[in-house]
Write an enzyme that holds these catalytic residues in place. Sequence first.
Site, short mmCIF file in Angstrom:
data_model
loop_
_atom_site.label_atom_id
_atom_site.label_comp_id
_atom_site.label_asym_id
_atom_site.label_seq_id
_atom_site.Cartn_x
_atom_site.Cartn_y
_atom_site.Cartn_z
N GLU A 160 7.70 -26.10 24.92
CA GLU A 160 6.27 -25.80 24.97
C GLU A 160 5.81 -25.09 26.25
O GLU A 160 4.86 -25.52 26.89
CB GLU A 160 5.47 -27.11 24.82
CG GLU A 160 5.66 -27.75 23.47
CD GLU A 160 4.88 -29.05 23.32
OE1 GLU A 160 4.18 -29.18 22.32
OE2 GLU A 160 4.99 -29.93 24.20
C1 ACM Z 1 8.17 -32.12 22.42
O1 ACM Z 1 7.78 -32.94 21.57
N1 ACM Z 1 7.32 -31.36 23.07
C2 ACM Z 1 9.57 -31.98 22.71
#
Ligand code: ACM
Length: 482
Positions: A293
Amino acid sequence: MPAPIALVPLPRSAEWTAAAPFVVGADTVVVVGPTPAETALGELATELLSRVTGHRLRAVQDPGAGAAIRFRLVPGGRSEAYTLTVGADGVLVEAGDPDGLAHGLSTLRQVLAQTGTELPAGRIEDAPRFAWRGLSVDIARHFFGPAELRRVVELMADHKLNVLHLHLSDDQGWRIDLPSHPELAELSGASAVDGDPGGFLTGGDYRELVAFAAVRGIRVVPEVDVPGHVNAALHAVPELTPDGTAADVYTGIEVGFSKLAADLPATEPFLRDVFRDLAALTPGEYLHIGGDEVLTMEPAEYARLIDMAARAVRDTGKKVVGWQEIATTPLEPGTVVQFWDPREDVTPFVEAARAGAQLLMSPGSKAYLDMQYHEGFPLGLHWAGYVALRDSYDWEPTTLIEGLPADAVIGVEAAVWTETLRTMDDLTTMLLPRLAAVAEVAWTDGDRRDWDDFAGRVAAQAGDWRARGIVFHPAEPVEWPR
Ligand code: ACM
C-alpha cells in the site's frame, strides 16, 4: 469403541481401539531426553498436562520409570511429523525433531482437555501439509505486549501453527526498541490508533517471546513495514523526510500516505540499521519488509526501495518476505510473496512464482481475521467482505490464484489487524474460532477436510476455551455446547 476425540487440525490418521485407556494419575511422569530442547519440552509438557488433568506431573530423564508419557526423538522422518501411541501402560510421542514432539504434545493436551485424565488407546500418525502455517499480528495500530503475545502463541500452538509474524511498525506506532535507533521506540512507541495507549517491546521482551514460541514449535518473523506505512519512523527520525521536519503523530486509520524517499542520504543507512538489528534479535530464517500500500509513489522509486530493503535483509543472511505488492518488482529466487488482496490482478504473482518466488497465502476474504464475521458485528472491518467461519475453512490454497504452480505455495497465514481491536478479548473474539479453521487449511491435506466434520470438531473445543477464560465468537452455523 470409545467416542472419537475431536481434534483440530484433523490429523493424517487416528485410530482409537477398544483397549483400556491410559489414565493420567498423580504418579504419572513425563520422560524426555537430555538435550536442552527436550528438557524445555519436558517442562512445557508437565505444565500443560498438569493444568489440564489437575495432577502435578514431573519430568524425568530416566526411561525406567513406571506409568509414563514418553517423548522420544527418532532420527529421520519429516520435519514436524509425529506419532502418538497410547496403551494401557503408557504414552509414547515420537518425532524426528523437537517441533514434531511439540505438536504431539498439543494433540495430547487437546485430547485431555476433552476427556479429563483418560487417553483412549490408539495411534495417531500426523504431519503437516504446508511448511509455513502462520499468524500475523498487528501490534502497531494497537499494542499487545509480551503477556498478551504469549497467550496468542499458546493459541497458535494449540492448532499447530508454526510462524508468528509480528507487524512491528506502522503509521501509528513503532513497537520494538532497536539499538541503532533508540529514538524510534522512545518517540513513536507511545502512540496508537485513536490516541489509545501504545507501548513497545524491549530487545529482552522480544528474545523471551522468541524462546517461549520456539519451545512450542513456533518461529517469529518480524516485520518492519517499508517503504510505506512509515509515519511513526518519519516522526522519530526527521532525516527520513524530504524537508528534514519530523512528521506529526498519526492516530487515524487511513493507509497509503506515508513513504520513505529513495534519494535521501539517510534512507539506505536507516534500512540497513533496522534490518541488521532485527536480524541480530531473530534466530529464524526470515525478515519481513512489508511493501504494501504505497499509494503515492512512482513504480521505479518503489522498486528501488524494495531492492534496498531486500538487500539489507539478505546481507544479514536472512531471507526476504514481503506483501504481494513486491511481486511488481524484480525479486531474488526464494523470496516469499505474501498474497493478501484478492481484488488485485494476480498476473505479477504468477510471474514471480515462475521466476522462483514462493507464495504465502493470506487472502483477505478468508484469512484476514479482523474482517467482521457478518454485517453489524461490533468489531472489525469489512473491506474484504464479511468472513464467516465457513469462509475461513472452505478454500484451497493451491488453486486460489489461477495459473500459480501448486508447488510455489509455501503455506498459509492468517492475519489480524488491530485498528478496531483494543483488548485481548477483542483479539481472541476475532481469532476464535476462525484461527482453528485456517490452521486446519494449513495443516490437513485438502482431501481430508470436510466442513460439516470440522463444524463438529471445532464445537468440541469450546469447553477448553471457556475453562481457560478465552473469549471466542460462537460463530454460526456451528452448534456450540452451552
Ligand atoms: C495489508 O493488509 N495491507 C497487507
